[in-house]
Design an enzyme around this catalytic site. Structure first.
Site, mmCIF file in Angstrom:
data_model
loop_
_atom_site.group_PDB
_atom_site.id
_atom_site.type_symbol
_atom_site.label_atom_id
_atom_site.label_comp_id
_atom_site.label_asym_id
_atom_site.label_seq_id
_atom_site.Cartn_x
_atom_site.Cartn_y
_atom_site.Cartn_z
ATOM 1 N N GLU A 158 9.716 40.900 -12.507
ATOM 2 C CA GLU A 158 10.812 41.210 -13.431
ATOM 3 C C GLU A 158 10.805 42.690 -13.843
ATOM 4 O O GLU A 158 11.869 43.293 -13.998
ATOM 5 C CB GLU A 158 10.712 40.295 -14.658
ATOM 6 C CG GLU A 158 10.996 38.841 -14.286
ATOM 7 C CD GLU A 158 10.765 37.866 -15.429
ATOM 8 O OE1 GLU A 158 10.405 38.293 -16.544
ATOM 9 O OE2 GLU A 158 10.971 36.653 -15.189
ATOM 10 N N LYS A 209 18.772 39.297 -25.657
ATOM 11 C CA LYS A 209 19.957 38.720 -25.001
ATOM 12 C C LYS A 209 21.243 39.079 -25.769
ATOM 13 O O LYS A 209 21.197 39.536 -26.917
ATOM 14 C CB LYS A 209 19.760 37.210 -24.878
ATOM 15 C CG LYS A 209 18.616 36.819 -23.926
ATOM 16 C CD LYS A 209 18.547 35.297 -23.719
ATOM 17 C CE LYS A 209 17.426 34.914 -22.766
ATOM 18 N NZ LYS A 209 17.403 33.447 -22.495
ATOM 19 N N HIS A 254 14.406 36.794 -23.852
ATOM 20 C CA HIS A 254 13.696 36.340 -22.654
ATOM 21 C C HIS A 254 12.332 36.978 -22.647
ATOM 22 O O HIS A 254 12.176 38.129 -23.063
ATOM 23 C CB HIS A 254 14.440 36.776 -21.365
ATOM 24 C CG HIS A 254 13.549 36.730 -20.153
ATOM 25 N ND1 HIS A 254 13.336 35.583 -19.447
ATOM 26 C CD2 HIS A 254 12.756 37.678 -19.587
ATOM 27 C CE1 HIS A 254 12.461 35.830 -18.468
ATOM 28 N NE2 HIS A 254 12.096 37.100 -18.538
ATOM 29 N N TYR A 301 17.551 35.483 -12.568
ATOM 30 C CA TYR A 301 17.226 34.074 -12.829
ATOM 31 C C TYR A 301 17.273 33.231 -11.553
ATOM 32 O O TYR A 301 17.500 32.019 -11.628
ATOM 33 C CB TYR A 301 18.180 33.505 -13.872
ATOM 34 C CG TYR A 301 17.802 33.810 -15.315
ATOM 35 C CD1 TYR A 301 16.595 33.360 -15.861
ATOM 36 C CD2 TYR A 301 18.658 34.521 -16.155
ATOM 37 C CE1 TYR A 301 16.257 33.620 -17.183
ATOM 38 C CE2 TYR A 301 18.327 34.782 -17.485
ATOM 39 C CZ TYR A 301 17.120 34.314 -17.988
ATOM 40 O OH TYR A 301 16.786 34.564 -19.315
ATOM 41 N N ASN A 359 19.728 32.024 -26.890
ATOM 42 C CA ASN A 359 18.415 31.913 -27.543
ATOM 43 C C ASN A 359 17.686 33.248 -27.718
ATOM 44 O O ASN A 359 16.459 33.294 -27.749
ATOM 45 C CB ASN A 359 17.559 30.844 -26.862
ATOM 46 C CG ASN A 359 17.236 31.170 -25.424
ATOM 47 O OD1 ASN A 359 17.632 32.214 -24.919
ATOM 48 N ND2 ASN A 359 16.520 30.282 -24.768
#
Ligand code: RTP
Ligand code: MG
Length: 135
Positions: free
Chosen positions: A128, A11, A117, A51, A114
Site C-alpha cells: 500500500e 476517508k 483505513h 482494494y 468508516n
C-alpha cells in the site's frame, strides 16, 4: 518491538467532517509519526487497485464509489509496532462495534463511511505504501 511503517487513509467522510487534524492528533498522541502525506482525489482505477483484494466481495462497488466520493488524505505512519498500533487506534470496521476512544467510534457513521483505513499486515503495508508513494 520493531519500528514499522503503515499506510493510513483518512476517508472522504472524515475529510468532509473537517476532522483531519483530530485524527492526525490521535496518531501523534500514540507516538506514530507522519513521515509522508498527500491529499488526493482517488480515481475509480486508484480505488479499485487499492482494494483489489476485495474485488469479488458484494460491497466492492459501494466501497469504490465511497472512496472516490471526495478527497482523501493518504499518509505513511512510522513508529513502534505501527501496523497493529494504528489498527488499535482505528477500532473495528463497523463503528457500532468499535471500542470507546477509537477513531471509528468517535468519527465514523457506518461500516461504509468508516473514517479511516489502515494496513492490516506487514505485507499489505509494503504494497500500500508503494501503491501511493512508490517506495
Ligand atoms: P480498511 O481496509 O478500509 O482499513 O477496513 P478494514 O480492514 O477494517 O475492513 P476490510 O475488511 O478490509 O474492508 C474494507 C472496507 O470495506 C467496507 N466493508 N463493508 N458491508 C460490509 O459488510 C463491508 N465489509 C467491509 C468497509 O468500509 C471497510 O472499511
Ligand atoms: Mg482492510
Amino acid at each position: 518491538m520493531a519500528i514499522e511503517r503503515t499506510l493510513s487513509i483518512i476517508k472522504p467522510d472524515a475529510v468532509a467532517k473537517n476532522v483531519i487534524g483530530q485524527i492526525v492528533a490521535r496518531f501523534e498522541a500514540a507516538d506514530l509519526k507522519v513521515v509522508d502525506m498527500q491529499m488526493k482525489q482517488l480515481s475509480q482505477a486508484d480505488a479499485e487497485g487499492f482494494y483489489a483484494e476485495h474485488k469479488e466481495r458484494p460491497f466492492f462497488a459501494d466501497l469504490v464509489a465511497f472512496m472516490t466520493s471526495g478527497p482523501v488524505v493518504v499518509q505513511v505512519l512510522e513508529g513502534e509496532n505501527a501496523i497493529a498500533q494504528n489498527r488499535d487506534l482505528m477500532g473495528a470496521t463497523n463503528p457500532q462495534e468499535a471500542a470507546e476512544g477509537t477513531i471509528r467510534r468517535d468519527f465514523a457513521e457506518s461500516i461504509d463511511a468508516n473514517a479511516v483505513h489502515g494496513s492490516d499486515s506487514a505485507t499489505s503495508a509494503e504494497r500500500e505504501i508503494a501503491y501511493f508513494f512508490g517506495k
